[in-house]
Design a protein around this motif. Structure first.
Motif, short mmCIF file in Angstrom:
data_model
loop_
_atom_site.label_atom_id
_atom_site.label_comp_id
_atom_site.label_asym_id
_atom_site.label_seq_id
_atom_site.Cartn_x
_atom_site.Cartn_y
_atom_site.Cartn_z
N ALA A 287 -30.75 -4.23 -71.53
CA ALA A 287 -31.20 -4.79 -72.81
C ALA A 287 -30.78 -3.87 -73.95
N GLY A 288 -30.92 -2.56 -73.74
CA GLY A 288 -30.51 -1.57 -74.74
C GLY A 288 -29.01 -1.63 -75.02
N LEU A 289 -28.21 -1.76 -73.95
CA LEU A 289 -26.76 -1.84 -74.12
C LEU A 289 -26.37 -3.12 -74.86
N VAL A 290 -27.00 -4.24 -74.48
CA VAL A 290 -26.70 -5.52 -75.14
C VAL A 290 -26.94 -5.42 -76.63
N LYS A 291 -28.06 -4.81 -77.01
CA LYS A 291 -28.43 -4.68 -78.44
C LYS A 291 -27.37 -3.89 -79.22
N ARG A 292 -26.75 -2.91 -78.55
CA ARG A 292 -25.73 -2.11 -79.23
C ARG A 292 -24.41 -2.89 -79.35
N ILE A 293 -24.16 -3.79 -78.37
CA ILE A 293 -22.90 -4.54 -78.36
C ILE A 293 -23.01 -5.79 -79.23
N SER A 294 -24.13 -6.51 -79.09
CA SER A 294 -24.36 -7.75 -79.85
C SER A 294 -25.71 -7.66 -80.55
N PRO A 295 -25.75 -6.97 -81.70
CA PRO A 295 -27.04 -6.69 -82.36
C PRO A 295 -27.86 -7.94 -82.69
N ASP A 296 -27.21 -9.08 -82.86
CA ASP A 296 -27.95 -10.30 -83.22
C ASP A 296 -28.60 -11.00 -82.03
N ALA A 297 -28.22 -10.59 -80.82
CA ALA A 297 -28.76 -11.26 -79.62
C ALA A 297 -30.23 -10.90 -79.41
N THR A 298 -30.97 -11.82 -78.82
CA THR A 298 -32.34 -11.55 -78.41
C THR A 298 -32.31 -10.99 -76.99
N THR A 299 -33.13 -9.99 -76.70
CA THR A 299 -33.18 -9.44 -75.34
C THR A 299 -34.61 -9.39 -74.83
N HIS A 300 -34.76 -9.59 -73.54
CA HIS A 300 -36.05 -9.42 -72.86
C HIS A 300 -35.77 -8.68 -71.56
N SER A 301 -36.64 -7.75 -71.19
CA SER A 301 -36.55 -7.07 -69.89
C SER A 301 -37.78 -7.45 -69.07
N ILE A 302 -37.55 -8.03 -67.89
CA ILE A 302 -38.64 -8.59 -67.09
C ILE A 302 -38.76 -7.82 -65.78
N GLY A 303 -39.78 -6.96 -65.68
CA GLY A 303 -39.94 -6.18 -64.45
C GLY A 303 -41.38 -6.06 -63.98
N SER A 304 -42.33 -6.54 -64.79
CA SER A 304 -43.75 -6.39 -64.46
C SER A 304 -44.47 -7.73 -64.58
N PRO A 305 -45.68 -7.84 -64.03
CA PRO A 305 -46.45 -9.08 -64.19
C PRO A 305 -46.64 -9.47 -65.66
N ALA A 306 -46.88 -8.49 -66.54
CA ALA A 306 -47.07 -8.79 -67.97
C ALA A 306 -45.78 -9.33 -68.58
N ASP A 307 -44.64 -8.76 -68.17
CA ASP A 307 -43.34 -9.24 -68.67
C ASP A 307 -43.12 -10.70 -68.26
N ILE A 308 -43.50 -11.01 -67.02
CA ILE A 308 -43.31 -12.37 -66.51
C ILE A 308 -44.15 -13.36 -67.32
N GLU A 309 -45.38 -12.97 -67.57
CA GLU A 309 -46.27 -13.82 -68.37
C GLU A 309 -45.67 -14.10 -69.75
N ALA A 310 -45.11 -13.03 -70.37
CA ALA A 310 -44.55 -13.16 -71.72
C ALA A 310 -43.30 -14.05 -71.72
N ILE A 311 -42.44 -13.90 -70.71
CA ILE A 311 -41.17 -14.65 -70.74
C ILE A 311 -41.39 -16.13 -70.45
N LEU A 312 -42.44 -16.45 -69.72
CA LEU A 312 -42.71 -17.87 -69.41
C LEU A 312 -43.02 -18.66 -70.69
N LYS A 313 -43.50 -17.95 -71.72
CA LYS A 313 -43.74 -18.61 -73.01
C LYS A 313 -42.43 -18.90 -73.75
N VAL A 314 -41.41 -18.11 -73.43
CA VAL A 314 -40.13 -18.21 -74.13
C VAL A 314 -39.20 -19.22 -73.46
N LEU A 315 -39.21 -19.24 -72.12
CA LEU A 315 -38.23 -20.05 -71.38
C LEU A 315 -38.60 -21.53 -71.34
#
Length: 315
Positions: A287-315
């Protein structure tokens, strides 16, 4: 509506404790870890959850372990969140070993096949070069072509050094004979490169010294050939999407010795209309590398139960 790419991390993202909360919270995650343990005939999940760190960092353990966390997260999204990779992701990609996780996510390989392939890949990469012969270094604040020129200047006495990862944002990792890598660090510093430092890795990945490991993978794919992925995979070697199983196989063999063209891969995905990158698995490196290459892109990193909960609202 956002166009998503699902991206999968590579070596260096591992950390003791990864996957532990997932396993505690979700049965589909537990099942992935149990399956990988069973296939590899080792308690890899225990090593991931509890360490020791130096054992987890060993290439032959880190590679299948990182894949297992990525696939565990994906299974939870699929089985608990009702997320279909085919419907939600326009493209998938992974950094080095992450390309295998991306292919497993896209059903080109099963979890069991991917675990076997990565265990073998890790062992073959470790065995390809005797300890102390090879090294890798990160050059920060340098563009890819300049890094390649530094490598060319550092090659001497039959020793090689080449660009292993073009990570973007002025970060290039080089790989080869230790003395040639050290010469490249000195040249880089003399040329005003912001930072140049050896990396704590056990082998010189993604350079010509890895040729024996590439041969081992070619042999492995004769027994475990890839299937057509359900979503195109952007390959490290070409920075272009493919769905052809024979091409995927050939590129995975080449990938062992070739440059990981991550910067170009992200730019290619952005050019294809991707404006949302979802990193599936351990850490937040990609996600950090993507932000440096394409600053306008949205990034999410999903590795924990809380992350999963948050991304389900987005997808």
């Amino acid at each position: 509506m956002a166009l998503h790419a699902f991206i999968f991390p590579g070596q260096g993202s591992q950390a003791v404790g990864m996957g532990r909360d997932l396993a505690a919270s979700f049965a589909p995650a537990r099942h992935v870890f149990e399956e990988v343990d069973e296939v590899l005939k080792q308690k890899l999940s225990k090593l991931m959850f509890e360490g020791p760190s130096d054992e987890l960092t060993l290439t032959e353990n880190a590679q299948p372990a990182l894949m297992a966390v990525s696939l565990a997260v994906l299974r939870v999204l699929q089985l608990e969140g009702g997320i279909s990779l085919e419907r939600k992701a326009k493209l998938v990609a992974g950094h080095s070993l992450g390309e295998y996780a991306a292919l497993a996510a896209a059903e080109s390989f099963s979890v069991a096949e991917t675990a076997r392939l990565l265990k073998l890949r890790g062992q073959a990469m470790q065995k390809a070069v005797a300890p102390g012969i090879g090294a890798m270094a990160a050059l920060l604040g340098v563009e890819f072509e300049a890094a390649r020129e530094i490598c060319r200047q550092a090659e001497a006495n039959g020793e090689i050094v080449s660009a292993a990862n073009d990570n973007g944002g002025g970060q290039v990792v080089i790989s080869g004979h230790k003395t040639a890598v050290e010469r490249a660090i000195d040249i880089a510093k003399a040329q005003g490169v912001k930072r140049a430092m050896l990396l704590p890795v056990s082998a010189p990945f993604h350079c010509a010294l890895m040729a024996p490991a590439a041969d081992a993978m070619a042999e492995a794919f004769a027994n475990i050939p890839p299937r057509t992925p359900v979503v195109p995979v952007v390959a490290n070697v070409t920075a272009a999407p493919t769905t052809d199983p024979n091409t995927i196989r050939d590129l995975l063999v080449q990938q062992v010795t070739a440059t990981v063209r991550w910067r170009e891969s992200v730019l290619a995905m952005t050019a294809a209309g991707i404006d949302s990158f979802i990193e599936i698995g351990a850490g937040k490196v990609l996600a950090g590398l993507v932000k440096r290459i394409s600053p306008d892109a949205t990034t999410h990193s999903i590795g924990s139960p809380a992350d999963i909960e948050a991304i389900l609202k987005v997808l």
